[in-house]
Design an enzyme around this catalytic site. Structure first.
Site, PDB file in Angstrom:
ATOM      1  N   ASP A  19      19.275  18.213 -28.447  1.00 46.61           N
ATOM      2  CA  ASP A  19      19.318  17.532 -29.743  1.00 46.61           C
ATOM      3  C   ASP A  19      20.619  17.808 -30.485  1.00 46.61           C
ATOM      4  OD1 ASP A  19      16.818  16.334 -29.518  1.00 46.61           O
ATOM      5  OD2 ASP A  19      15.773  18.040 -30.407  1.00 46.61           O
ATOM      6  N   HIS A  54      13.265  12.099 -27.113  1.00 41.41           N
ATOM      7  CA  HIS A  54      12.804  12.657 -28.388  1.00 41.41           C
ATOM      8  C   HIS A  54      13.578  11.948 -29.480  1.00 41.41           C
ATOM      9  CE1 HIS A  54      11.465  15.343 -31.450  1.00 41.41           C
ATOM     10  NE2 HIS A  54      12.531  16.113 -31.474  1.00 41.41           N
ATOM     11  N   SER A  57     -19.514  31.267 -22.505  1.00 40.88           N
ATOM     12  CA  SER A  57     -20.807  31.925 -22.714  1.00 40.88           C
ATOM     13  C   SER A  57     -21.385  31.568 -24.080  1.00 40.88           C
ATOM     14  CB  SER A  57     -20.640  33.441 -22.625  1.00 40.88           C
ATOM     15  OG  SER A  57     -19.941  33.929 -23.760  1.00 40.88           O
TER      16      SER A  57
END
Length: 322
Positions: A80, A104, A250
């Site tokens: 960038d 991006h 669980s």
């Protein structure tokens, strides 16, 4: 899955593509374009680490200047912070260049590289996941989705088919191509990295480990009960969602999740996240990033966090387990 159609191949066949950069994203896209049998030229600096990596992979390359000269489509797979400099030096003003492709939206959204009606279209093809996943899941049902966009909007109709064809060629899932805006991808990406995916997770892991050790618990147990077990939970969430994950743990863990999670990550945390999001939206983060990336203060902070006890313990246990 990635399904490149005959129409896609025809669109891309008539395009002179130059890939700039051979970091993680560039290497992944180059690998997949070769798999897709799409022609391109790779442009990188001859004296950098990328050149060494390309030579080791037997990928031919030329200089950035040479790659740009005959191209009509430039893929900006550069960091960038370096894209603006390369654009100004080698690309701006070249009339034959019809489009710039970004993984991006940083430089487009924050206007570091200008969008001009008379200039090249800015096309966003942003795979949603690590570059390693783009390569690993190429051509499979787990291929990464991608966010697509075009600026200026006046060029969207003309460039839509090209954007989708390129996305499939680099390995994005055909059923996962989502049209949005540069703003959406850029700001959500930066915010999620800071608040959750990178910043939030790493900070929560360090804090969880510290608290258990401070309370006198065995440090190795603390590591296994925090960072080590995270992958199992993340994989379950990725495959089946939060409820699916809860159905596979669980009853004790599920009860603790449902009754305690919101006590820890509460509205006060959300308010702090909102402050971070506002810094992204206003451009404050982008300005700070570009100004401070090479600062001693940032380097010292990174070094301090790399030496945190959870990192030291993790290195020792990974070596033992390997």
């Amino acid at each position: 899955m990635m399904t490149l159609t005959d129409s896609d191949r025809q669109i891309l066949k008539g395009t002179r593509i130059a890939i700039l950069g051979f970091g993680a994203q560039g290497e992944a896209e180059v690998t997949n374009l070769l798999r897709s049998e799409i022609k391109f030229v790779l442009g990188i600096r001859a004296d950098g680490n990328s050149a060494k990596k390309a030579k080791e992979a037997n990928i031919p390359f030329v200089s950035i200047e040479e790659a740009v000269q005959n191209a009509d489509t430039i893929v900006m797979n550069l960091s960038d912070q370096s894209q603006k400099e390369i654009y100004e030096k080698y690309i701006r003003g070249k009339k034959q260049i019809k489009r710039l492709i970004f993984a991006h939206g940083f430089n487009t959204h924050f206007k570091l590289i200008p969008v001009e009606e008379s200039g090249p279209a800015h096309i966003l093809v942003a795979p949603k996941g690590a570059a390693s996943g783009l390569k690993e899941f190429y051509g499979t049902s787990s291929a990464l989705p991608g966010i697509l966009s075009v600026r200026p909007k006046s060029k969207e109709a003309a460039e839509k088919s090209f954007a989708e064809a390129y996305a499939r060629a680099v390995g994005c899932h055909s059923n996962g191509l989502i049209w949005a805006d540069f703003k959406d991808e850029t700001e959500c990406d930066l915010f999620s990295e800071q608040a959750l995916l990178c910043g939030g997770v790493s900070s929560l892991l360090r804090m969880t480990y510290d608290l258990m050790v401070e309370e006198g618990y065995n440090s190795e147990t603390a590591y296994f009960e925090s960072l080590f077990e995270l992958k199992l939970i993340v994989d379950l969430i990725w495959r089946e969602g939060i409820t699916g994950m809860r159905n596979r743990i669980s009853p004790t863990a599920r009860y603790g999740d449902i009754t305690r999670g919101d006590r820890i990550i509460d509205e006060s945390v959300k308010n702090k996240m909102r402050e971070v999001l506002k810094e992204v939206q206003s451009g404050k983060f982008a300005k700070e990033f570009l100004e401070n990336l090479d600062s001693d203060q940032y380097k010292q902070l990174a070094e301090k966090q790399s030496q945190h006890p959870i990192e030291v313990m993790g290195k020792k246990l990974r070596e033992r387990l390997s």
